[in-house]
Design a protein around this motif. Structure first.
Motif, mmCIF file in Angstrom:
data_model
loop_
_atom_site.group_PDB
_atom_site.id
_atom_site.type_symbol
_atom_site.label_atom_id
_atom_site.label_comp_id
_atom_site.label_asym_id
_atom_site.label_seq_id
_atom_site.Cartn_x
_atom_site.Cartn_y
_atom_site.Cartn_z
ATOM 1 N N HIS A 183 0.683 -1.142 -0.006
ATOM 2 C CA HIS A 183 0.069 0.033 0.063
ATOM 3 C C HIS A 183 0.906 1.204 0.051
ATOM 4 O O HIS A 183 0.679 2.413 -0.648
ATOM 5 C CB HIS A 183 -0.990 0.044 1.214
ATOM 6 N N VAL A 184 2.009 1.650 0.840
ATOM 7 C CA VAL A 184 2.819 2.519 0.976
ATOM 8 C C VAL A 184 3.842 2.485 -0.106
ATOM 9 O O VAL A 184 4.455 3.735 -0.126
ATOM 10 C CB VAL A 184 3.377 2.541 2.590
ATOM 11 N N ALA A 185 4.062 1.223 -0.928
ATOM 12 C CA ALA A 185 5.138 1.464 -1.723
ATOM 13 C C ALA A 185 4.927 2.015 -3.221
ATOM 14 O O ALA A 185 3.551 2.268 -3.180
ATOM 15 C CB ALA A 185 5.782 0.024 -2.030
ATOM 16 N N PRO A 186 5.860 2.656 -3.892
ATOM 17 C CA PRO A 186 5.590 3.285 -5.104
ATOM 18 C C PRO A 186 4.563 2.313 -5.951
ATOM 19 O O PRO A 186 4.811 0.849 -5.803
ATOM 20 C CB PRO A 186 6.809 3.439 -5.829
ATOM 21 N N ALA A 187 3.854 2.588 -6.763
ATOM 22 C CA ALA A 187 2.983 1.733 -7.603
ATOM 23 C C ALA A 187 3.986 0.867 -8.433
ATOM 24 O O ALA A 187 5.086 1.341 -9.039
ATOM 25 C CB ALA A 187 2.311 2.663 -8.388
ATOM 26 N N ASN A 188 3.588 -0.218 -8.433
ATOM 27 C CA ASN A 188 4.316 -1.539 -9.303
ATOM 28 C C ASN A 188 3.182 -2.351 -9.742
ATOM 29 O O ASN A 188 2.209 -2.192 -9.552
ATOM 30 C CB ASN A 188 5.568 -1.975 -8.336
ATOM 31 N N THR A 189 3.868 -3.313 -10.537
ATOM 32 C CA THR A 189 2.641 -4.388 -11.110
ATOM 33 C C THR A 189 1.993 -5.014 -10.339
ATOM 34 O O THR A 189 0.837 -5.413 -10.179
ATOM 35 C CB THR A 189 3.528 -5.117 -12.140
ATOM 36 N N VAL A 190 2.682 -5.483 -9.044
ATOM 37 C CA VAL A 190 1.784 -6.067 -7.984
ATOM 38 C C VAL A 190 1.050 -5.465 -7.225
ATOM 39 O O VAL A 190 -0.103 -5.681 -7.028
ATOM 40 C CB VAL A 190 3.073 -6.995 -7.001
ATOM 41 N N SER A 191 1.155 -4.161 -6.886
ATOM 42 C CA SER A 191 0.433 -3.601 -6.214
ATOM 43 C C SER A 191 -1.084 -3.063 -7.163
ATOM 44 O O SER A 191 -1.851 -2.885 -6.482
ATOM 45 C CB SER A 191 1.205 -2.062 -5.606
ATOM 46 N N LYS A 192 -0.515 -2.785 -8.286
ATOM 47 C CA LYS A 192 -1.732 -2.388 -9.341
ATOM 48 C C LYS A 192 -2.707 -3.632 -9.638
ATOM 49 O O LYS A 192 -3.772 -3.246 -9.469
ATOM 50 C CB LYS A 192 -1.070 -1.916 -10.627
#
Length: 175
Positions: free
Chosen positions: A4-13
């Motif tokens: 949630h707090v990490a920069p947007a990436n493929t997994v979080s998207k």
């Protein structure tokens, strides 16, 4: 929490709906701690419950003030918790932000905020031990905060808004 707090990436998207469902409303992040926006109104949140008997009759409880219970818990506690002070108020703010004025949930977040608000109200209604219930309804009365300084008479404050929410089915509560 990391996703949630990490920069947007493929997994979080890819997993953002699941991540957000876990994070909100428990770990909401905003800047209000550093730049508070004081309330310009007081909201009184009232609830009533209903139970349908085996013969089909419906018993509706009188209205009771959820906000007064919160206020009492804060006033009589020298170290009130953040939860006691803000849970109901923030649940209402989340509900209004996600529903607008028509009380129709159009997103997953709106459904989650509705469920969150109804769960808080149902748990507090169950704590009153007034019997069993299957439905809950909320009424929110918004009152202006009077200006500081000398009183301009003893007129009662007139509500800015009185909003009656629909009945919500809840899991059976009570004895």
């Amino acid at each position: 929490m990391f996703l949630h707090v990490a920069p947007a990436n493929t997994v979080s998207k890819r997993y953002s709906p699941l991540i957000n469902a876990w994070v909100y409303p428990f770990f909401e992040q905003n800047w209000r701690l550093f730049a508070p926006d004081p309330e310009s109104v007081n909201r009184q949140i009232l609830a009533r419950t209903a139970h349908t008997g085996s013969d089909g009759s419906v018993q509706v409880s009188p209205w009771f003030d959820l906000t007064a219970v919160d206020r009492s818990a804060v006033v009589h506690d020298p170290f009130p918790s953040h939860t006691a002070q803000n849970m109901l108020r923030r649940a209402w703010a989340g509900y209004v932000d996600s529903h607008g004025g028509d009380d129709k949930a159009r997103t997953e977040r709106a459904l989650m905020m509705q469920k969150y608000l109804s769960n808080i109200a149902a748990d507090r209604a169950a704590a009153r031990k007034d019997g069993t219930f299957d439905f809950i309804q909320l009424r929110v009365v918004t009152l202006p905060i009077p200006a500081a300084g000398p009183a301009v008479g003893d007129r009662p404050r007139t509500p800015v808004e009185s909003r009656l929410l629909p009945w919500w089915k809840v899991s059976r509560h009570g004895n």
